[in-house]
Design a protein around this motif. Sequence first.
Motif, PDB file in Angstrom:
ATOM      1  N   SER A 223       1.300 -14.710 -55.558  1.00 44.37           N
ATOM      2  CA  SER A 223       1.048 -13.266 -55.568  1.00 44.37           C
ATOM      3  C   SER A 223       0.265 -12.844 -56.804  1.00 44.37           C
ATOM      4  O   SER A 223       0.079 -13.616 -57.749  1.00 44.37           O
ATOM      5  CB  SER A 223       2.378 -12.509 -55.509  1.00 44.37           C
ATOM      6  OG  SER A 223       3.161 -12.802 -56.644  1.00 44.37           O
ATOM      7  N   GLY A 224      -0.186 -11.625 -56.789  1.00 47.26           N
ATOM      8  CA  GLY A 224      -0.924 -11.072 -57.920  1.00 47.26           C
ATOM      9  C   GLY A 224      -2.423 -11.192 -57.753  1.00 47.26           C
ATOM     10  O   GLY A 224      -2.931 -11.843 -56.841  1.00 47.26           O
ATOM     11  N   SER A 225      -3.167 -10.547 -58.677  1.00 45.21           N
ATOM     12  CA  SER A 225      -4.635 -10.557 -58.602  1.00 45.21           C
ATOM     13  C   SER A 225      -5.224 -11.903 -59.008  1.00 45.21           C
ATOM     14  O   SER A 225      -6.314 -12.272 -58.568  1.00 45.21           O
ATOM     15  CB  SER A 225      -5.203  -9.456 -59.499  1.00 45.21           C
ATOM     16  OG  SER A 225      -4.741  -9.614 -60.833  1.00 45.21           O
ATOM     17  N   SER A 226      -4.507 -12.660 -59.848  1.00 49.00           N
ATOM     18  CA  SER A 226      -4.973 -13.992 -60.271  1.00 49.00           C
ATOM     19  C   SER A 226      -3.821 -14.991 -60.098  1.00 49.00           C
ATOM     20  O   SER A 226      -3.197 -15.432 -61.072  1.00 49.00           O
ATOM     21  CB  SER A 226      -5.436 -13.967 -61.725  1.00 49.00           C
ATOM     22  OG  SER A 226      -6.521 -13.080 -61.892  1.00 49.00           O
ATOM     23  N   PRO A 227      -3.505 -15.335 -58.858  1.00 48.23           N
ATOM     24  CA  PRO A 227      -2.339 -16.199 -58.605  1.00 48.23           C
ATOM     25  C   PRO A 227      -2.516 -17.604 -59.167  1.00 48.23           C
ATOM     26  O   PRO A 227      -3.628 -18.150 -59.193  1.00 48.23           O
ATOM     27  CB  PRO A 227      -2.264 -16.231 -57.072  1.00 48.23           C
ATOM     28  CG  PRO A 227      -3.660 -15.961 -56.614  1.00 48.23           C
ATOM     29  CD  PRO A 227      -4.218 -15.003 -57.624  1.00 48.23           C
ATOM     30  N   GLU A 228      -1.400 -18.153 -59.622  1.00 49.62           N
ATOM     31  CA  GLU A 228      -1.418 -19.543 -60.109  1.00 49.62           C
ATOM     32  C   GLU A 228      -1.667 -20.514 -58.968  1.00 49.62           C
ATOM     33  O   GLU A 228      -2.248 -21.584 -59.151  1.00 49.62           O
ATOM     34  CB  GLU A 228      -0.086 -19.872 -60.790  1.00 49.62           C
ATOM     35  CG  GLU A 228      -0.027 -21.264 -61.394  1.00 49.62           C
ATOM     36  CD  GLU A 228       1.279 -21.535 -62.114  1.00 49.62           C
ATOM     37  OE1 GLU A 228       1.520 -22.703 -62.496  1.00 49.62           O
ATOM     38  OE2 GLU A 228       2.068 -20.587 -62.292  1.00 49.62           O
ATOM     39  N   LEU A 229      -1.231 -20.129 -57.751  1.00 55.31           N
ATOM     40  CA  LEU A 229      -1.444 -20.952 -56.565  1.00 55.31           C
ATOM     41  C   LEU A 229      -2.260 -20.152 -55.551  1.00 55.31           C
ATOM     42  O   LEU A 229      -1.717 -19.517 -54.644  1.00 55.31           O
ATOM     43  CB  LEU A 229      -0.103 -21.376 -55.961  1.00 55.31           C
ATOM     44  CG  LEU A 229       0.752 -22.349 -56.784  1.00 55.31           C
ATOM     45  CD1 LEU A 229       2.113 -22.546 -56.133  1.00 55.31           C
ATOM     46  CD2 LEU A 229       0.034 -23.692 -56.926  1.00 55.31           C
ATOM     47  N   PRO A 230      -3.578 -20.148 -55.684  1.00 60.42           N
ATOM     48  CA  PRO A 230      -4.421 -19.394 -54.747  1.00 60.42           C
ATOM     49  C   PRO A 230      -4.547 -20.111 -53.410  1.00 60.42           C
ATOM     50  O   PRO A 230      -4.278 -21.306 -53.295  1.00 60.42           O
ATOM     51  CB  PRO A 230      -5.776 -19.359 -55.467  1.00 60.42           C
ATOM     52  CG  PRO A 230      -5.780 -20.615 -56.285  1.00 60.42           C
ATOM     53  CD  PRO A 230      -4.355 -20.818 -56.736  1.00 60.42           C
ATOM     54  N   LYS A 231      -4.986 -19.379 -52.399  1.00 61.26           N
ATOM     55  CA  LYS A 231      -5.211 -19.952 -51.079  1.00 61.26           C
ATOM     56  C   LYS A 231      -6.654 -20.420 -50.956  1.00 61.26           C
ATOM     57  O   LYS A 231      -7.549 -19.936 -51.651  1.00 61.26           O
ATOM     58  CB  LYS A 231      -4.905 -18.920 -49.995  1.00 61.26           C
ATOM     59  CG  LYS A 231      -3.443 -18.506 -49.923  1.00 61.26           C
ATOM     60  CD  LYS A 231      -3.216 -17.503 -48.796  1.00 61.26           C
ATOM     61  CE  LYS A 231      -1.755 -17.091 -48.712  1.00 61.26           C
ATOM     62  NZ  LYS A 231      -1.525 -16.113 -47.610  1.00 61.26           N
ATOM     63  N   ASP A 232      -6.871 -21.377 -50.045  1.00 65.47           N
ATOM     64  CA  ASP A 232      -8.230 -21.819 -49.769  1.00 65.47           C
ATOM     65  C   ASP A 232      -8.794 -21.032 -48.585  1.00 65.47           C
ATOM     66  O   ASP A 232      -8.167 -20.081 -48.104  1.00 65.47           O
ATOM     67  CB  ASP A 232      -8.277 -23.335 -49.523  1.00 65.47           C
ATOM     68  CG  ASP A 232      -7.432 -23.763 -48.321  1.00 65.47           C
ATOM     69  OD1 ASP A 232      -7.091 -22.897 -47.481  1.00 65.47           O
ATOM     70  OD2 ASP A 232      -7.117 -24.968 -48.211  1.00 65.47           O
ATOM     71  N   VAL A 233      -9.939 -21.436 -48.100  1.00 62.70           N
ATOM     72  CA  VAL A 233     -10.600 -20.683 -47.024  1.00 62.70           C
ATOM     73  C   VAL A 233      -9.826 -20.755 -45.711  1.00 62.70           C
ATOM     74  O   VAL A 233     -10.038 -19.933 -44.818  1.00 62.70           O
ATOM     75  CB  VAL A 233     -12.039 -21.199 -46.811  1.00 62.70           C
ATOM     76  CG1 VAL A 233     -12.894 -20.900 -48.026  1.00 62.70           C
ATOM     77  CG2 VAL A 233     -12.044 -22.695 -46.512  1.00 62.70           C
ATOM     78  N   THR A 234      -8.939 -21.740 -45.573  1.00 58.58           N
ATOM     79  CA  THR A 234      -8.163 -21.880 -44.339  1.00 58.58           C
ATOM     80  C   THR A 234      -6.889 -21.051 -44.361  1.00 58.58           C
ATOM     81  O   THR A 234      -6.168 -20.983 -43.365  1.00 58.58           O
ATOM     82  CB  THR A 234      -7.788 -23.353 -44.102  1.00 58.58           C
ATOM     83  OG1 THR A 234      -6.850 -23.778 -45.123  1.00 58.58           O
ATOM     84  CG2 THR A 234      -9.017 -24.256 -44.139  1.00 58.58           C
ATOM     85  N   GLY A 235      -6.584 -20.444 -45.517  1.00 60.65           N
ATOM     86  CA  GLY A 235      -5.361 -19.659 -45.636  1.00 60.65           C
ATOM     87  C   GLY A 235      -4.192 -20.449 -46.174  1.00 60.65           C
ATOM     88  O   GLY A 235      -3.103 -19.899 -46.382  1.00 60.65           O
ATOM     89  N   LEU A 236      -4.387 -21.759 -46.414  1.00 63.60           N
ATOM     90  CA  LEU A 236      -3.349 -22.602 -47.007  1.00 63.60           C
ATOM     91  C   LEU A 236      -3.517 -22.616 -48.520  1.00 63.60           C
ATOM     92  O   LEU A 236      -4.543 -22.189 -49.061  1.00 63.60           O
ATOM     93  CB  LEU A 236      -3.443 -24.020 -46.446  1.00 63.60           C
ATOM     94  CG  LEU A 236      -3.205 -24.164 -44.940  1.00 63.60           C
ATOM     95  CD1 LEU A 236      -3.452 -25.608 -44.503  1.00 63.60           C
ATOM     96  CD2 LEU A 236      -1.803 -23.732 -44.560  1.00 63.60           C
ATOM     97  N   LEU A 237      -2.510 -23.139 -49.219  1.00 63.79           N
ATOM     98  CA  LEU A 237      -2.594 -23.229 -50.673  1.00 63.79           C
ATOM     99  C   LEU A 237      -3.673 -24.226 -51.071  1.00 63.79           C
ATOM    100  O   LEU A 237      -3.815 -25.297 -50.466  1.00 63.79           O
ATOM    101  CB  LEU A 237      -1.250 -23.661 -51.254  1.00 63.79           C
ATOM    102  CG  LEU A 237      -0.103 -22.655 -51.096  1.00 63.79           C
ATOM    103  CD1 LEU A 237       1.195 -23.242 -51.631  1.00 63.79           C
ATOM    104  CD2 LEU A 237      -0.427 -21.368 -51.824  1.00 63.79           C
ATOM    105  N   SER A 238      -4.392 -23.902 -52.103  1.00 67.26           N
ATOM    106  CA  SER A 238      -5.465 -24.756 -52.594  1.00 67.26           C
ATOM    107  C   SER A 238      -4.925 -26.133 -52.982  1.00 67.26           C
ATOM    108  O   SER A 238      -3.942 -26.243 -53.718  1.00 67.26           O
ATOM    109  CB  SER A 238      -6.130 -24.103 -53.808  1.00 67.26           C
ATOM    110  OG  SER A 238      -6.823 -25.046 -54.582  1.00 67.26           O
TER     111      SER A 238
END
Length: 302
Positions: free
Chosen positions: A176-191
């Motif tokens: 969560s948040g504007s700069s998440p520690e675990l962002p999602k990739d283009v598929t919607g899964l975690l990077s």
Amino acid sequence: MRLHPLRQSASLEERSDAFGRWFDADVDAAISLIPLVSRLGMNLERIVGKVQTSKAFSQLQNCDEDWKQAVERTEFYLETQLGASLTGLSAYAMFGLLGGGYLGEAEVLATLHTLEALLVDCPPEHWLPDTEREPILPTLLMARARWNLDHGSGIEAEGLALLGGVKLTRIRNMMSGSSPELPKDVTGLLSNEAARAWLEKRDCFLPTIMTETQQGEDAPQEAILPVFIPVARDGSMFLPDLNRNGIYRVGEKGSEESFDDYQEALAKLQSMPIAKWRRPNDQGNWGIVSAIDWRRMDLKTL
């Protein structure tokens, strides 16, 4: 899913030993096949009748008893094609063990595809009596997350939480948040990159390790043949040397049954509400003891 006691630096041998101690009925994904097969049998019985269903199951496991009882016997679900593979999938999911006496990459992927297809057709919330307590689901989630991690794909939050030994809410917060520690990739899964970086800081996470055989060397290892052995209060176990003149005696006093085959006697013990068997004490007197626990062992080593 119960955690292991190892650190990232654990060797292949340490992982193999730890897996043997960790793996039991509480984490054995194959146990979840019991309600799945039972539900299948109930529907088959509705269609063709009880007699024909029992005949069908007798072809599957050479059982001459009521099919519902046969399904719950340990050797039934362990010796099915999927049940045998699920032991290796557990080793891969939790301990990162790949190749040799465990599943190879192709076998892991095939097992994942089979299990995922099975649970799509047999939704756990309808087919399993207590979904949250069934080990098959966290095993699948963890194994799929590890596979995706190892092959550069995005990762589900639930699987990453299991690999990292944390609650799902912690992963959700890190997403969560504007700069998440675990962002999602283009598929919607975690990077994949972010998940890998986070797991490197988790000392409980064991990176996948390949045995020499998996890496292409000529050192074949035999597959593990897992069985559960009853353990008495004094620590003694029902082992192959507990025969008296070639006979194993199991069951309640006064209604004991005799077997000349160890595996048949073990199967009978596994079907009892409380396993009981005869064994000699320190003075050599043969008495009946009861199981207070079960230990997972390799049948080939007994």
